[in-house]
Motif scaffolding. Structure first.
Motif, PDB file in Angstrom:
ATOM      1  N   PRO A 163       0.853  -1.190   0.000  1.00 16.25           N
ATOM      2  CA  PRO A 163       0.000   0.000   0.000  1.00 16.25           C
ATOM      3  C   PRO A 163       0.890   1.241   0.000  1.00 16.25           C
ATOM      4  N   LEU A 164       0.779   2.064  -1.019  1.00 15.83           N
ATOM      5  CA  LEU A 164       1.622   3.250  -1.163  1.00 15.83           C
ATOM      6  C   LEU A 164       0.768   4.504  -1.106  1.00 15.83           C
ATOM      7  N   ALA A 165       1.136   5.443  -0.244  1.00 16.39           N
ATOM      8  CA  ALA A 165       0.520   6.766  -0.190  1.00 16.39           C
ATOM      9  C   ALA A 165       1.569   7.791  -0.581  1.00 16.39           C
ATOM     10  N   ILE A 166       1.230   8.652  -1.528  1.00 14.99           N
ATOM     11  CA  ILE A 166       2.121   9.715  -1.978  1.00 14.99           C
ATOM     12  C   ILE A 166       1.587  11.034  -1.433  1.00 14.99           C
ATOM     13  N   LEU A 167       2.381  11.703  -0.614  1.00 15.83           N
ATOM     14  CA  LEU A 167       1.995  12.978  -0.022  1.00 15.83           C
ATOM     15  C   LEU A 167       2.686  14.102  -0.778  1.00 15.83           C
ATOM     16  N   ARG A 168       1.910  14.937  -1.430  1.00 13.63           N
ATOM     17  CA  ARG A 168       2.480  16.059  -2.171  1.00 13.63           C
ATOM     18  C   ARG A 168       2.443  17.301  -1.291  1.00 13.63           C
ATOM     19  N   ALA A 169       3.627  17.770  -0.935  1.00 17.08           N
ATOM     20  CA  ALA A 169       3.747  18.895  -0.003  1.00 17.08           C
ATOM     21  C   ALA A 169       4.166  20.162  -0.754  1.00 17.08           C
ATOM     22  N   PRO A 170       3.658  21.317  -0.320  1.00 18.86           N
ATOM     23  CA  PRO A 170       4.045  22.604  -0.903  1.00 18.86           C
ATOM     24  C   PRO A 170       5.171  23.224  -0.106  1.00 18.86           C
ATOM     25  N   GLY A 171       5.183  24.550  -0.014  1.00 14.34           N
ATOM     26  CA  GLY A 171       6.173  25.224   0.816  1.00 14.34           C
ATOM     27  C   GLY A 171       5.963  24.890   2.286  1.00 14.34           C
ATOM     28  N   ILE A 172       6.991  24.355   2.928  1.00 22.25           N
ATOM     29  CA  ILE A 172       6.909  23.933   4.329  1.00 22.25           C
ATOM     30  C   ILE A 172       7.492  25.045   5.199  1.00 22.25           C
ATOM     31  N   TYR A 173       6.789  25.365   6.264  1.00 22.62           N
ATOM     32  CA  TYR A 173       7.275  26.428   7.136  1.00 22.62           C
ATOM     33  C   TYR A 173       7.106  26.017   8.593  1.00 22.62           C
ATOM     34  N   ALA A 174       7.760  26.727   9.468  1.00 20.83           N
ATOM     35  CA  ALA A 174       7.644  26.580  10.921  1.00 20.83           C
ATOM     36  C   ALA A 174       8.497  27.682  11.528  1.00 20.83           C
ATOM     37  N   ALA A 175       8.389  27.864  12.817  1.00 22.91           N
ATOM     38  CA  ALA A 175       9.295  28.795  13.480  1.00 22.91           C
ATOM     39  C   ALA A 175      10.722  28.298  13.247  1.00 22.91           C
ATOM     40  N   GLY A 176      11.579  29.151  12.774  1.00 26.70           N
ATOM     41  CA  GLY A 176      12.946  28.739  12.486  1.00 26.70           C
ATOM     42  C   GLY A 176      13.167  28.305  11.054  1.00 26.70           C
ATOM     43  N   ARG A 177      12.097  28.162  10.263  1.00 25.51           N
ATOM     44  CA  ARG A 177      12.284  27.852   8.842  1.00 25.51           C
ATOM     45  C   ARG A 177      11.353  28.729   8.007  1.00 25.51           C
ATOM     46  N   LEU A 178      11.559  30.047   8.193  1.00 25.80           N
ATOM     47  CA  LEU A 178      10.851  31.061   7.425  1.00 25.80           C
ATOM     48  C   LEU A 178      11.842  31.770   6.497  1.00 25.80           C
ATOM     49  N   PRO A 179      11.378  32.291   5.378  1.00 23.27           N
ATOM     50  CA  PRO A 179      12.300  32.897   4.395  1.00 23.27           C
ATOM     51  C   PRO A 179      12.757  34.301   4.782  1.00 23.27           C
ATOM     52  N   THR A 180      13.228  34.442   6.016  1.00 30.39           N
ATOM     53  CA  THR A 180      13.656  35.765   6.477  1.00 30.39           C
ATOM     54  C   THR A 180      14.933  36.236   5.781  1.00 30.39           C
ATOM     55  N   ALA A 181      15.797  35.298   5.396  1.00 32.65           N
ATOM     56  CA  ALA A 181      17.051  35.697   4.750  1.00 32.65           C
ATOM     57  C   ALA A 181      16.774  36.425   3.444  1.00 32.65           C
ATOM     58  N   PHE A 215      -1.259   4.378   8.293  1.00 34.27           N
ATOM     59  CA  PHE A 215      -2.376   3.551   8.746  1.00 34.27           C
ATOM     60  C   PHE A 215      -3.658   3.787   7.954  1.00 34.27           C
ATOM     61  N   ARG A 216      -3.818   4.977   7.413  1.00 31.39           N
ATOM     62  CA  ARG A 216      -5.077   5.310   6.753  1.00 31.39           C
ATOM     63  C   ARG A 216      -4.965   5.558   5.258  1.00 31.39           C
ATOM     64  N   GLY A 217      -3.739   5.623   4.746  1.00 31.28           N
ATOM     65  CA  GLY A 217      -3.568   5.882   3.329  1.00 31.28           C
ATOM     66  C   GLY A 217      -4.116   4.744   2.479  1.00 31.28           C
ATOM     67  N   ARG A 218      -4.820   5.091   1.421  1.00 29.98           N
ATOM     68  CA  ARG A 218      -5.345   4.085   0.507  1.00 29.98           C
ATOM     69  C   ARG A 218      -4.269   3.695  -0.501  1.00 29.98           C
ATOM     70  N   PRO A 219      -4.287   2.446  -0.966  1.00 25.77           N
ATOM     71  CA  PRO A 219      -3.232   1.989  -1.879  1.00 25.77           C
ATOM     72  C   PRO A 219      -3.150   2.843  -3.140  1.00 25.77           C
ATOM     73  N   LEU A 220      -1.909   3.209  -3.495  1.00 24.18           N
ATOM     74  CA  LEU A 220      -1.615   3.977  -4.711  1.00 24.18           C
ATOM     75  C   LEU A 220      -2.386   5.300  -4.732  1.00 24.18           C
ATOM     76  N   ARG A 221      -2.550   5.901  -3.573  1.00 22.27           N
ATOM     77  CA  ARG A 221      -3.334   7.117  -3.433  1.00 22.27           C
ATOM     78  C   ARG A 221      -2.419   8.317  -3.268  1.00 22.27           C
ATOM     79  N   THR A 222      -2.809   9.428  -3.859  1.00 22.62           N
ATOM     80  CA  THR A 222      -2.074  10.684  -3.747  1.00 22.62           C
ATOM     81  C   THR A 222      -2.865  11.659  -2.880  1.00 22.62           C
ATOM     82  N   TYR A 223      -2.153  12.412  -2.044  1.00 22.31           N
ATOM     83  CA  TYR A 223      -2.792  13.371  -1.143  1.00 22.31           C
ATOM     84  C   TYR A 223      -2.075  14.718  -1.223  1.00 22.31           C
TER      85      TYR A 223
END
Length: 301
Positions: A163-181, A215-223
Motif C-alpha cells: 500500500p503506497l501513499a504519496i503525499l504532495r507537499a508545498p512550501g513547508i514552514y515553521a518557526a525557524g524555517r521562514l524565508p527571512t534571509a 495507517f489510513r492511506g489508501r493503496p496507490l493514493r495521492t494526497y
C-alpha cells in the motif's frame, strides 16, 4: 509481548524527525544515516541507525530484503530528470527477495509505504484550483525528478503489493524555517495584479499526515498535504516580514523580476496554482493544527 513492526525511514530531516517520537511508540524504527553524529542522536532516541548513502550503492547491502514499512523523504539529486536515489533504494530493498505470486503477497501483513513528494509536479495552472485528480505536468527539472520518483514507487508498489501513499507537499514552514534571509537581502516580490498563487503547510501538520498515512492511506493514493488558505506569494512574504519585524519587500512588475531575480526564484514564481485538501481531511482524517498561515503567525503574538 508482541514485537513491534519494523519501519525503515529514508530521509529523516526536520519534518520526519518531528514524527519520530510518535513512530517510535508504534514501530521498531530503522533510519538511514550518512553521518556518525546523526546516528548517535537517533540511537539515543531509540531508533536503529543504518549507515548508508543512496549516492553510493555499495553501502546499501544491509537493506537487502529488509521487510519493513517505509517512509521515503530523500530528495532527488540536483541533476538530471530522473530520481536515481529512489531507484537505488528500491533496488536495494528488492535484492534477494524472491518473486511471489499474488496469493503470497496478499497473505503477508501489510507493510505500507509513504513517499513525501512535492506539489511542484502539477506545474503551472495559472492560479486555477486543482485536486489530486489533476494530471502531473511538471515544468522544472526538479519537479520532473519528483514525478519520476512517484512513477518508480507506483511500479514498485504494484509489483510488491505494498500500500503506497504519496503525499504532495508545498512550501513547508515553521518557526525557524521562514524565508527571512530573502527579506533581509531586500529581494523584491511581484506586485499583486501579476502575482502567483502559492500553497503552504506547517512542518508539524505534514509530520502528522505522514504518521496517519501509514495507517489510513489508501493503496496507490495521492494526497495534497496543504492548508486551507492558498495565498499570493507577495502576501506570504509580507506576513513573514511583519512577524519578523522586518520591512515588507518592495513590489515590482513581472517584467522587472526577469532582470532582478535569480532563475531559481523565477522558476517558483512562474508556477501558480491553488490546491484543494479534501482528500487529506476525509480519508486521512487529518485535523490541521495550523489551517492557515495567519493562524500560525497570530499564535506568535
Amino acid at each position: 509481548m508482541r514485537a513491534k513492526p519494523r519501519l525503515l525511514i529514508a530521509g529523516c530531516g526536520d519534518v520526519v524527525s518531528r514524527a519520530l517520537p510518535w513512530l517510535l511508540q508504534r514501530f521498531r524504527v530503522y533510519v538511514l544515516c550518512r553521518r556518525a553524529d546523526q546516528a548517535a542522536r537517533l540511537r539515543a532516541m531509540g531508533a536503529v541507525p543504518i549507515m548508508a548513502d543512496l549516492d553510493h550503492p555499495a553501502t546499501l547491502s544491509r537493506l537487502s530484503g529488509l521487510q519493513a514499512a517505509l517512509i521515503h523523504s530523500v530528495p532527488p539529486s540536483t541533476q538530471g530528470e530522473t530520481d536515481l536515489r529512489t531507484r537505488k533504494l528500491l533496488s536495494a530493498l528488492q535484492k534477494n527477495v524472491p518473486r511471489q505470486g499474488k496469493s503470497a503477497i496478499l497473505a503477508q501483513p501489510s507493510r505500507p509505504a509513504v513517499y513525501i513528494s512535492t506539489t511542484g509536479v502539477y506545474g503551472n495552472a495559472d492560479g486555477r484550483w486543482l485536486d489530486e485528480s489533476s494530471g502531473a505536468h511538471p515544468d522544472s527539472a526538479r519537479a520532473r525528478r519528483r514525478a519520476d520518483a512517484e512513477l518508480q514507487l507506483r511500479a514498485w508498489a504494484c509489483h510488491t503489493g505494498r500500500p503506497l501513499a504519496i503525499l504532495r507537499a508545498p512550501g513547508i514552514y515553521a518557526a525557524g524555517r521562514l524565508p527571512t534571509a530573502r527579506i533581509e537581502r531586500g529581494d523584491p516580490v511581484i506586485r499583486p495584479e501579476e502575482d502567483s498563487w502559492s500553497n503552504h503547510i506547517h512542518a508539524d501538520d505534514l509530520a502528522h499526515a505522514i504518521c496517519l498515512a501509514l495507517f489510513r492511506g489508501r493503496p496507490l493514493r495521492t494526497y495534497n498535504v496543504v492548508d486551507d488558505a492558498p495565498s499570493r506569494m507577495g502576501d506570504w512574504f509580507d506576513e513573514v516580514a511583519d512577524a519578523s519585524k522586518l520591512p515588507r519587500p518592495a513590489r515590482i512588475t513581472r517584467e522587472q523580476a526577469q532582470v532582478q531575480l535569480s532563475p531559481a526564484i523565477l522558476s517558483y514564481l512562474d508556477e501558480s496554482r491553488r490546491l484543494r485538501n479534501e482528500r487529506l481531511k476525509q480519508e486521512l482524517r487529518v485535523r490541521l493544527r495550523w489551517p492557515t498561515t495567519a493562524s500560525f503567525f497570530a499564535s506568535l503574538f
